[in-house]
Design an enzyme around this catalytic site. Structure first.
Site, PDB file in Angstrom:
ATOM      1  N   TYR A 199      41.846  29.814  26.599  1.00  0.00           N
ATOM      2  CA  TYR A 199      42.048  31.148  26.020  1.00  0.00           C
ATOM      3  C   TYR A 199      41.253  31.296  24.733  1.00  0.00           C
ATOM      4  CZ  TYR A 199      44.222  34.760  23.158  1.00  0.00           C
ATOM      5  OH  TYR A 199      44.425  35.825  22.318  1.00  0.00           O
TER       6      TYR A 199
ATOM      7  N   LYS B 214      37.915  33.800  24.208  1.00  0.00           N
ATOM      8  CA  LYS B 214      37.898  34.824  23.159  1.00  0.00           C
ATOM      9  C   LYS B 214      36.681  34.635  22.249  1.00  0.00           C
ATOM     10  CE  LYS B 214      40.564  37.643  22.342  1.00  0.00           C
ATOM     11  NZ  LYS B 214      40.617  39.061  22.760  1.00  0.00           N
TER      12      LYS B 214
END
Length: 562
Positions: free
Chosen positions: A321, A325
């Site tokens: 994650y 990002k």
């Protein structure tokens, strides 16, 4: 799906398709500080031992990162003139048209509520997954307007609420993970002509989600949104909601600087950087989607989760994650050309601190599973350095900082990239030791389950000892079947393992830009758009605001069993 796909009649863009040697030095921002700054030698502040996964454990009451942090009044801020008129937040938003993605999510919903209630915003186009406009408006009504977060707005508008909502909130049927954002031609033309500011808040925030799904939502989707932004006639600013943890495994004080295309985030001191290839976004996407196609239905999810973690470990992020990002930020900066870009990087987001509904939270997120398990007497230990700061930030402060920064940079309308850390560890840190003491004070008096005794937490620096102690304590306290005891112990282990990166996090986020923003706000703006983390009393926040909110909105709302 290819990153070179043409959308909105924009020319295709290849993202770092050229292989670069590790020695290649690329700088899109030659005038900013080097992101690999060497910090002064840390002074010893007590006995140190080796922690699980190689982090250092410090027994002194003062964590060594404190030595790198200047005092509050010693931050190297530029001299700020007397801004009697403030930033002009309300003035900027008056009549402006906004395109918002992720409006049903935690951050997007709070940003939306604040704009509607505290500014004279024009139209707000909301990208909503739905079959048609009627279904989209139904979702807006049920999931947004009818929620407790919007109670103040409902009271303020009274009988005019429905007319206000229908004239201000424009449902746009679409999906960030589809070509052209899933919008029809009428929506595309309407938004392209009207929009002044785009806010990209939609994302996949599951830490261990499948790699292909994370890449689609956090890398490819922002690219689609930026391509669309480049076709908007009156666009003044593109705002992207990211995370402070895009900085990966870097240590020390992390500055508000952009992520360079292709860079990795491994630790400088111990990693052999010459053996690590540059991160190629296109290659990662190709690899993930090829793996998805090649895997059988039975093992696809498991394999792609494992692949994502392996790639994150290789390039220096704690999980896929955070890595995706960071890749999303890289892509946005690479393709934006002259579009002004504002990146907001919150740390760990939790419930509303002050306005409009203290304690409001959506979903069982981040540290909430830890608090709930501890409050039920099912988490006797935790895997963390007790003196590390757990960087928590209330969601309303994130929303207010976003809105204020939009007003500041949207009014300038220059093709700049500005990054804001919205976090607490640099100015008002709360350690794990303090955090669990606050929880103990609360839950020892009012536990979340009947006939439960909540003891003070015990900290461990390695998973083996933590696991053994946790299983023994849960077994000792419980009279349930052995299978149930094992399930509770396994859940405690899973929760602590997932957030292990934060338990030994060797960095803090510098917030110079956010502090400057506060200084430039008028007194009225500072009251209406609270962004000052130094005002937060953490004991009061957890015991009087967050945990009661967690009980009301998550535990009782979901009727969670003990």
């Amino acid at each position: 799906m290819s990153l070179t796909q043409t959308s909105f009649f924009c020319p295709p863009t290849n993202i770092s398709s050229k292989k670069l040697s590790p020695q290649t030095n690329i700088s899109f921002f030659p005038n900013i500080h080097d992101n690999n700054l060497k910090y002064s030698q840390r002074k010893e502040s007590g006995k140190a031992a080796v922690l699980y996964n190689g982090y250092s454990y410090f027994t002194s009451p003062c964590h060594p990162l404190e030595l790198e942090l200047p005092k509050y009044d010693q931050f190297d801020f530029d001299v700020v003139e007397d801004y009697n008129g403030g930033i002009g937040i309300v003035e900027f938003f008056a009549g402006k048209n906004i395109f918002l993605t992720g409006a049903t999510g935690l951050v997007g919903k709070v940003i939306l509520e604040k704009m509607l209630r505290s500014t004279g915003v024009g139209k707000i186009y909301l990208l909503i997954k739905a079959e048609d406009e009627e279904a989209a408006f139904d979702r807006i009504t049920k999931e947004i307007i009818d929620s407790e977060l919007f109670k103040g707005l409902r009271e303020m508008q009274g009988t005019s609420l429905e007319a206000f909502v229908r004239s201000t909130l424009i449902p746009v049927v679409g999906n960030i993970c589809e070509p052209n954002l899933g919008m029809n031609s009428n929506s595309i033309n309407m938004i392209r002509k009207d929009v002044d500011v785009i806010i990209g808040s939609a994302a996949s925030a599951t830490l261990n989600e499948r790699y292909d799904l994370l890449l689609d939502a956090n890398v490819i989707a922002p690219q689609r949104l930026m391509r669309f932004a480049k076709t908007c006639k009156n666009l003044k600013l593109f705002t992207h909601i990211s995370t402070a943890f895009v900085n990966g495994r870097k240590e020390g004080i992390i500055l508000e600087e952009p992520v360079m295309m292709g860079e990795n985030k491994r630790k400088d001191s111990s990693d052999n950087l010459s053996s690590i290839p540059r991160l190629d976004v296109s290659d990662e996407i190709l690899m993930a989607f090829k793996s998805s196609d090649a895997s059988t239905d039975y093992d696809t999810t498991k394999y792609l989760r494992k692949l994502g973690q392996e790639r994150a470990d290789l390039f220096g992020w704690h999980n896929p994650y955070h890595m995706t990002k960071a890749m999303g930020e890289m892509v946005l900066d690479e393709i934006r050309e002259d579009i002004p870009l504002l990146i907001i990087r919150p740390s760990v987001i939790e419930s509303v601190y002050k306005d409009p509904s203290p304690g409001w939270i959506q979903g069982n997120r981040m540290y909430d599973p830890v608090m709930i398990s501890y409050g039920k007497g099912q988490l006797p230990a935790f895997l963390a350095d007790p003196q590390v700061a757990m960087d928590i930030i209330p969601v309303d402060i994130v929303a207010n900082a976003t809105i204020a920064a939009i007003a500041k940079h949207g009014a300038v309308n220059k093709p700049q990239l500005n990054v804001y850390h919205v976090s607490s560890s640099a100015l008002n840190p709360v350690t794990y030791s303090d955090f669990f003491e606050y929880l103990y004070e609360y839950f020892s008096a009012t536990p979340l389950a009947e006939d439960v005794t909540v003891d003070r937490i015990k900290f461990f620096d390695n998973f083996k000892d933590f696991s053994e102690y946790t299983r023994e304590e849960i077994s000792r306290k419980s009279e349930q079947k052995i299978s149930r005891i094992k399930a509770k112990a396994a859940y405690a282990e899973k929760v602590c393992k997932m957030y292990e990166f934060a338990g030994f996090f060797p960095a803090r986020f510098h917030t110079e830009n956010t502090r400057k923003l506060l200084q430039e706000m008028s007194e009225e703006e500072q009251l209406d758009f609270e962004v000052d983390v130094m005002k937060i009393d953490w004991r009061k926040y957890f015991q009087e605001i967050h945990i009661p909110g967690l009980r009301k909105h998550v535990i009782n709302g979901n009727k969670m069993s003990s």
